[in-house]
Design a protein around this motif. Sequence first.
Motif, PDB file in Angstrom:
ATOM      1  N   UNK A  59       0.839  -1.199   0.000  1.00  0.00           N
ATOM      2  CA  UNK A  59       0.000   0.000   0.000  1.00  0.00           C
ATOM      3  C   UNK A  59       0.879   1.256   0.000  1.00  0.00           C
ATOM      4  N   UNK A  60       1.890   1.269   0.872  1.00  0.00           N
ATOM      5  CA  UNK A  60       2.791   2.425   0.946  1.00  0.00           C
ATOM      6  C   UNK A  60       3.580   2.594  -0.346  1.00  0.00           C
ATOM      7  N   UNK A  61       4.030   1.476  -0.925  1.00  0.00           N
ATOM      8  CA  UNK A  61       4.766   1.536  -2.195  1.00  0.00           C
ATOM      9  C   UNK A  61       3.872   2.088  -3.301  1.00  0.00           C
ATOM     10  N   UNK A  62       2.610   1.664  -3.323  1.00  0.00           N
ATOM     11  CA  UNK A  62       1.659   2.146  -4.324  1.00  0.00           C
ATOM     12  C   UNK A  62       1.465   3.658  -4.179  1.00  0.00           C
ATOM     13  N   UNK A  63       1.265   4.103  -2.946  1.00  0.00           N
ATOM     14  CA  UNK A  63       1.017   5.526  -2.718  1.00  0.00           C
ATOM     15  C   UNK A  63       2.226   6.388  -3.079  1.00  0.00           C
ATOM     16  N   UNK A  64       3.418   5.811  -3.045  1.00  0.00           N
ATOM     17  CA  UNK A  64       4.619   6.564  -3.418  1.00  0.00           C
ATOM     18  C   UNK A  64       4.697   6.812  -4.923  1.00  0.00           C
ATOM     19  N   UNK A  65       4.120   5.921  -5.722  1.00  0.00           N
ATOM     20  CA  UNK A  65       4.253   6.038  -7.183  1.00  0.00           C
ATOM     21  C   UNK A  65       2.993   6.546  -7.883  1.00  0.00           C
ATOM     22  N   UNK A  66       1.894   6.601  -7.190  1.00  0.00           N
ATOM     23  CA  UNK A  66       0.653   7.056  -7.835  1.00  0.00           C
ATOM     24  C   UNK A  66       0.488   8.569  -7.670  1.00  0.00           C
ATOM     25  N   UNK A  67      -0.054   9.226  -8.694  1.00  0.00           N
ATOM     26  CA  UNK A  67      -0.282  10.674  -8.574  1.00  0.00           C
ATOM     27  C   UNK A  67      -1.417  11.007  -7.596  1.00  0.00           C
ATOM     28  N   UNK A  68      -2.327  10.055  -7.375  1.00  0.00           N
ATOM     29  CA  UNK A  68      -3.452  10.264  -6.461  1.00  0.00           C
ATOM     30  C   UNK A  68      -3.398   9.221  -5.344  1.00  0.00           C
ATOM     31  N   UNK A  69      -2.784   9.563  -4.200  1.00  0.00           N
ATOM     32  CA  UNK A  69      -2.690   8.592  -3.114  1.00  0.00           C
ATOM     33  C   UNK A  69      -4.068   8.106  -2.655  1.00  0.00           C
TER      34      UNK A  69
END
Length: 103
Positions: A15-25
């Motif tokens: 989840x944290x890794x995803x939020x680091x790379x997505x423009x919309x956390x």
Amino acid sequence: MQRLKESQEALTLIYNAYNEVTPNPLAPLDIDDEDGLKKLLNTVMNRESISHIQNKKALKESTELRSSIADVLLLLDGCDIKEIKAAMRKATAATAAATEAEK
């Protein structure tokens, strides 16, 4: 259940890794809230669909996140997919061994 705890820890990392790379956390994560996890899974799937429609490549982390959310949801429901797969492999191996023995 140890497996649930491990899966929840893995989900938090992904989840944290995803939020680091997505423009919309994504919204804050509550690993014990089934309804929240279902909404999160739906959000991730919707984002993947939108990327597909726009001919964009979905994030690699998106697939991992979706899988991890589903695993935690199943474990919260009392269903361990890893145990089921292991039992299926064992049954398949036993069937194959019995078939070979008959030949």
